[in-house]
Write an enzyme that holds these catalytic residues in place. Sequence first.
Site, PDB file in Angstrom:
ATOM      1  N   ARG A 174       0.824  -1.236   0.000  1.00  0.00           N
ATOM      2  CA  ARG A 174       0.000   0.000   0.000  1.00  0.00           C
ATOM      3  C   ARG A 174       0.850   1.275   0.000  1.00  0.00           C
ATOM      4  O   ARG A 174       0.428   2.315   0.520  1.00  0.00           O
ATOM      5  CB  ARG A 174      -0.965   0.045   1.206  1.00  0.00           C
ATOM      6  CG  ARG A 174      -1.946  -1.080   1.250  1.00  0.00           C
ATOM      7  CD  ARG A 174      -2.945  -1.034   0.085  1.00  0.00           C
ATOM      8  NE  ARG A 174      -3.807  -2.205   0.165  1.00  0.00           N
ATOM      9  CZ  ARG A 174      -3.531  -3.372  -0.430  1.00  0.00           C
ATOM     10  NH1 ARG A 174      -2.447  -3.514  -1.195  1.00  0.00           N
ATOM     11  NH2 ARG A 174      -4.345  -4.394  -0.303  1.00  0.00           N
ATOM     12  N   SER A 225     -10.865  -1.067   3.781  1.00  0.00           N
ATOM     13  CA  SER A 225     -10.176  -1.144   5.082  1.00  0.00           C
ATOM     14  C   SER A 225      -9.743   0.250   5.518  1.00  0.00           C
ATOM     15  O   SER A 225      -9.170   0.995   4.731  1.00  0.00           O
ATOM     16  CB  SER A 225      -8.919  -2.014   4.958  1.00  0.00           C
ATOM     17  OG  SER A 225      -9.269  -3.315   4.578  1.00  0.00           O
ATOM     18  N   GLU A 315      -4.977   3.474   6.089  1.00  0.00           N
ATOM     19  CA  GLU A 315      -4.812   3.275   4.646  1.00  0.00           C
ATOM     20  C   GLU A 315      -5.553   4.408   3.926  1.00  0.00           C
ATOM     21  O   GLU A 315      -5.146   4.895   2.876  1.00  0.00           O
ATOM     22  CB  GLU A 315      -5.412   1.909   4.276  1.00  0.00           C
ATOM     23  CG  GLU A 315      -5.251   1.560   2.815  1.00  0.00           C
ATOM     24  CD  GLU A 315      -5.672   0.126   2.509  1.00  0.00           C
ATOM     25  OE1 GLU A 315      -5.491  -0.771   3.365  1.00  0.00           O
ATOM     26  OE2 GLU A 315      -6.188  -0.088   1.402  1.00  0.00           O
TER      27      GLU A 315
HETATM   28  C1  LIG Z   1     -15.650  -1.088  -0.774  1.00  0.00           C
HETATM   29  C2  LIG Z   1     -14.182  -0.807  -0.926  1.00  0.00           C
HETATM   30  C3  LIG Z   1     -13.292  -1.857  -0.996  1.00  0.00           C
HETATM   31  C4  LIG Z   1     -11.919  -1.615  -1.156  1.00  0.00           C
HETATM   32  N1  LIG Z   1     -11.063  -2.677  -1.261  1.00  0.00           N
HETATM   33  C5  LIG Z   1      -9.760  -2.452  -1.507  1.00  0.00           C
HETATM   34  C6  LIG Z   1      -8.866  -3.551  -1.708  1.00  0.00           C
HETATM   35  O1  LIG Z   1      -9.249  -4.716  -1.669  1.00  0.00           O
HETATM   36  N2  LIG Z   1      -7.557  -3.267  -1.966  1.00  0.00           N
HETATM   37  C7  LIG Z   1      -7.100  -1.992  -2.030  1.00  0.00           C
HETATM   38  O2  LIG Z   1      -5.904  -1.800  -2.295  1.00  0.00           O
HETATM   39  N3  LIG Z   1      -7.922  -0.941  -1.831  1.00  0.00           N
HETATM   40  C8  LIG Z   1      -9.226  -1.136  -1.572  1.00  0.00           C
HETATM   41  N4  LIG Z   1     -10.071  -0.085  -1.359  1.00  0.00           N
HETATM   42  C9  LIG Z   1      -9.542   1.280  -1.348  1.00  0.00           C
HETATM   43  C10 LIG Z   1      -9.651   1.996  -2.723  1.00  0.00           C
HETATM   44  O3  LIG Z   1     -10.389   1.254  -3.613  1.00  0.00           O
HETATM   45  C11 LIG Z   1      -8.254   2.225  -3.291  1.00  0.00           C
HETATM   46  O4  LIG Z   1      -7.475   2.959  -2.397  1.00  0.00           O
HETATM   47  C12 LIG Z   1      -8.336   2.950  -4.639  1.00  0.00           C
HETATM   48  O5  LIG Z   1      -7.095   2.830  -5.280  1.00  0.00           O
HETATM   49  C13 LIG Z   1      -8.702   4.427  -4.484  1.00  0.00           C
HETATM   50  O6  LIG Z   1      -8.979   4.947  -5.771  1.00  0.00           O
HETATM   51  P1  LIG Z   1      -9.706   6.340  -5.992  1.00  0.00           P
HETATM   52  O7  LIG Z   1      -9.609   6.691  -7.422  1.00  0.00           O
HETATM   53  O8  LIG Z   1     -11.065   6.303  -5.418  1.00  0.00           O
HETATM   54  O9  LIG Z   1      -8.774   7.329  -5.170  1.00  0.00           O
HETATM   55  P2  LIG Z   1      -9.177   8.479  -4.158  1.00  0.00           P
HETATM   56  O10 LIG Z   1      -9.837   7.873  -2.972  1.00  0.00           O
HETATM   57  O11 LIG Z   1      -9.904   9.552  -4.858  1.00  0.00           O
HETATM   58  O12 LIG Z   1      -7.741   9.005  -3.756  1.00  0.00           O
HETATM   59  C14 LIG Z   1      -6.856   8.187  -3.019  1.00  0.00           C
HETATM   60  C15 LIG Z   1      -5.455   8.816  -3.093  1.00  0.00           C
HETATM   61  O13 LIG Z   1      -4.955   8.669  -4.412  1.00  0.00           O
HETATM   62  C16 LIG Z   1      -4.347   9.874  -4.835  1.00  0.00           C
HETATM   63  N5  LIG Z   1      -4.479   9.961  -6.295  1.00  0.00           N
HETATM   64  C17 LIG Z   1      -5.613   9.860  -7.022  1.00  0.00           C
HETATM   65  N6  LIG Z   1      -5.335   9.953  -8.335  1.00  0.00           N
HETATM   66  C18 LIG Z   1      -3.993  10.127  -8.435  1.00  0.00           C
HETATM   67  C19 LIG Z   1      -3.096  10.294  -9.529  1.00  0.00           C
HETATM   68  N7  LIG Z   1      -3.513  10.302 -10.799  1.00  0.00           N
HETATM   69  N8  LIG Z   1      -1.786  10.455  -9.261  1.00  0.00           N
HETATM   70  C20 LIG Z   1      -1.333  10.453  -7.976  1.00  0.00           C
HETATM   71  N9  LIG Z   1      -2.130  10.300  -6.907  1.00  0.00           N
HETATM   72  C21 LIG Z   1      -3.445  10.131  -7.125  1.00  0.00           C
HETATM   73  C22 LIG Z   1      -5.142  10.972  -4.130  1.00  0.00           C
HETATM   74  O14 LIG Z   1      -4.370  12.136  -3.997  1.00  0.00           O
HETATM   75  C23 LIG Z   1      -5.446  10.315  -2.786  1.00  0.00           C
HETATM   76  O15 LIG Z   1      -4.426  10.580  -1.850  1.00  0.00           O
HETATM   77  C24 LIG Z   1     -11.445  -0.291  -1.201  1.00  0.00           C
HETATM   78  C25 LIG Z   1     -12.357   0.781  -1.117  1.00  0.00           C
HETATM   79  C26 LIG Z   1     -13.717   0.514  -0.973  1.00  0.00           C
HETATM   80  C27 LIG Z   1     -14.683   1.660  -0.903  1.00  0.00           C
END
Ligand SMILES: Cc1cc2nc3c(=O)[nH]c(=O)nc-3n(C[C@H](O)[C@H](O)[C@H](O)COP(=O)(O)OP(=O)(O)OC[C@H]3O[C@@H](n4cnc5c(N)ncnc54)[C@H](O)[C@@H]3O)c2cc1C
Length: 324
Positions: A174, A225, A315
């Site tokens: 992560r 998480s 996380e």
């Molecule tokens: C129901 C559920 C289940 C999940 N299960 C998992 C799992 O199994 N495994 C897992 O790893 N995660 C899991 N997650 C967490 C989530 O899916 C991940 O962290 C995902 O990668 C976040 O993507 P996002 O586009 O929504 O990012 P956001 O939540 O919008 O942003 C997260 C971070 O990414 C940064 N960011 C966004 N875009 C960029 C970019 N282009 N360049 C640099 N930084 C950037 C942002 O600045 C921020 O700090 C889960 C979440 C939910 C809601």
Amino acid sequence: MTARTEIVDQLADIPNVSVFQGILLSDRTRFGIGGPAELYVEASSEPAFSAALQVAQSSGANFSVIGSGTNLIVSDEGFDGIVLRFTAREISSAEALVRAEAGAELQALVDYSIDHGLRGLETMTGIPGSVGAAIYGNAGAYGHSIDQRVERVRFLDRSAIRSFSAAECQFRYRESVFKKRKDWIVLSVDLRMTPAPAAELRQTADEILKLRLAKYPAAMKCAGSIFKNLILAELPEHVRRQIPENVIREGKAPSAYFLEQAGAKGMRSGGVRVADYHANLIYNQGGGTARDLCALIDELKERVRARFGLELEEEVQYVGFCAT
Ligand SMILES: Cc1cc2nc3c(=O)[nH]c(=O)nc-3n(C[C@H](O)[C@H](O)[C@H](O)COP(=O)(O)OP(=O)(O)OC[C@H]3O[C@@H](n4cnc5c(N)ncnc54)[C@H](O)[C@@H]3O)c2cc1C
């Protein structure tokens, strides 16, 4: 800071950029929590995003980049500055090398790979969010994380486009270099996949999706998480001795184990609560606020600290709090 109207004008003049004033970030986060963004900007091409980022950087305003908002806690006060989102989402491939723009949904990339008979991402089916954030946080599930397939990551460093190999991205559990350098914005990623029968990959993905939907119902307002798991080898010996072997997964001790021992399941704070069936899952059951969330997270960390002497690390990422 340059006057707000001047910034709005500069941003609005950029082709493929949309600018919104004062929209609620609760509509842009899966928690459904967060106050207004002074400015919210979406850019649908690399030149557009680069130009918008330069306006943000030279304006002196605070700025923050978000993806699909599935891993965010946004302050109730919102964000006093510019929130940027890169929405370019093309996915293409040449044989087993797949390129995805950072604004693509990870699920679209997983589906593309499966449909093209390419193994490597199928266990990540059902992880919500964008490809850019998946690189930022090295997303993964069921024994695989995205770094295992990364060949190169292209990113924006101020106005320069640079690219890193997987080793240069410093991926860990992560973690990536992009978590340390929040001003480096991921634009696209090249992934090296392995040819495999599409039907077999789809079956794996379907089985995993069923398990995931039981844990995270589609309408649940959560971030997956809340805390990272703990690397077993990094834990003090006296803690390691207390962990039953059957809870250890891939060299990690689940935070959920410590949280459960500390009585986390079912705990509430205002409109948010810890799931009855999973101690590392907090959701907004309606009317929850960032204040409720932060209070619950603090209480959970304190309980685990008091009982095990361990520091849990979130996380989930914060937006609109001091220094974010
Ligand atoms: C129901 C559920 C289940 C999940 N299960 C998992 C799992 O199994 N495994 C897992 O790893 N995660 C899991 N997650 C967490 C989530 O899916 C991940 O962290 C995902 O990668 C976040 O993507 P996002 O586009 O929504 O990012 P956001 O939540 O919008 O942003 C997260 C971070 O990414 C940064 N960011 C966004 N875009 C960029 C970019 N282009 N360049 C640099 N930084 C950037 C942002 O600045 C921020 O700090 C889960 C979440 C939910 C809601």
